[in-house]
Design a protein around this motif. Sequence first.
Motif, short mmCIF file in Angstrom:
data_model
loop_
_atom_site.label_atom_id
_atom_site.label_comp_id
_atom_site.label_asym_id
_atom_site.label_seq_id
_atom_site.Cartn_x
_atom_site.Cartn_y
_atom_site.Cartn_z
N THR A 160 8.63 -0.10 3.12
CA THR A 160 9.52 -1.24 3.30
C THR A 160 9.29 -2.30 2.24
N ILE A 161 8.04 -2.58 1.94
CA ILE A 161 7.74 -3.56 0.90
C ILE A 161 8.29 -3.08 -0.45
N GLY A 162 8.06 -1.82 -0.76
CA GLY A 162 8.59 -1.27 -2.01
C GLY A 162 10.10 -1.32 -2.05
N LEU A 163 10.74 -0.95 -0.95
CA LEU A 163 12.19 -0.97 -0.88
C LEU A 163 12.73 -2.39 -1.00
N ALA A 164 12.06 -3.35 -0.37
CA ALA A 164 12.49 -4.75 -0.44
C ALA A 164 12.36 -5.28 -1.87
N LEU A 165 11.27 -4.93 -2.54
CA LEU A 165 11.11 -5.36 -3.94
C LEU A 165 12.18 -4.73 -4.82
N TRP A 166 12.45 -3.45 -4.62
CA TRP A 166 13.48 -2.77 -5.40
C TRP A 166 14.87 -3.35 -5.13
N ALA A 167 15.19 -3.58 -3.84
CA ALA A 167 16.49 -4.16 -3.49
C ALA A 167 16.61 -5.58 -4.05
N GLY A 168 15.51 -6.33 -4.02
CA GLY A 168 15.54 -7.67 -4.59
C GLY A 168 15.80 -7.66 -6.08
N GLU A 169 15.24 -6.68 -6.75
CA GLU A 169 15.49 -6.53 -8.19
C GLU A 169 16.96 -6.23 -8.44
N LEU A 170 17.55 -5.40 -7.61
CA LEU A 170 18.97 -5.07 -7.76
C LEU A 170 19.88 -6.26 -7.42
N LEU A 171 19.45 -7.07 -6.44
CA LEU A 171 20.27 -8.21 -6.00
C LEU A 171 20.06 -9.46 -6.85
N GLY A 172 19.09 -9.46 -7.72
CA GLY A 172 18.89 -10.58 -8.62
C GLY A 172 17.69 -11.44 -8.28
N LYS A 173 17.35 -11.58 -7.02
CA LYS A 173 16.18 -12.37 -6.62
C LYS A 173 15.38 -11.53 -5.62
N GLU A 174 14.08 -11.54 -5.78
CA GLU A 174 13.25 -10.64 -4.96
C GLU A 174 13.34 -10.94 -3.48
N TYR A 175 13.44 -12.21 -3.12
CA TYR A 175 13.48 -12.52 -1.70
C TYR A 175 14.79 -12.07 -1.04
N TYR A 176 15.85 -11.86 -1.80
CA TYR A 176 17.08 -11.30 -1.24
C TYR A 176 16.83 -9.89 -0.69
N GLY A 177 16.01 -9.16 -1.38
CA GLY A 177 15.67 -7.81 -0.91
C GLY A 177 14.96 -7.85 0.43
N PHE A 178 14.03 -8.81 0.60
CA PHE A 178 13.33 -8.92 1.88
C PHE A 178 14.28 -9.34 2.99
#
Length: 115
Positions: free
Chosen positions: A59-77
């Motif tokens: 989940t942490i890895g996925l959140a960091l990856w999704a945040g990278e795709l969304l532009g800001k890391e906390y968006y992924g979380f």
Amino acid sequence: MESNASTIEKLAEKAETYAKTTFELYKYSVVDKSADIFSKLAARLVITLIILMFFLMATIGLALWAGELLGKEYYGFFAIAAGYLVLALLLYVFRKHFIKKPVSNFIIGCTLKED
């Protein structure tokens, strides 16, 4: 008459011994079933904890990856948290089917299983 009294006393002693032995047998049977159930639950708990640790790291890895795709890391979380909220709501709605029934069946199956 004395032999009848002696026979009745022997019969009473044997009945008492039988009752004590039967009680001990049931007591040991309950202890055996309880130990079996608790050991199976403990094994499942350990496996569940290991799986939870895997999902936490994933989940942490996925959140960091999704945040990278969304532009800001906390968006992924936030996105992953929203997914878990939906999952929690679904589990709450279907808790009887996914949680209560399987746990009850497991405990009943362990209790009634004859070796």
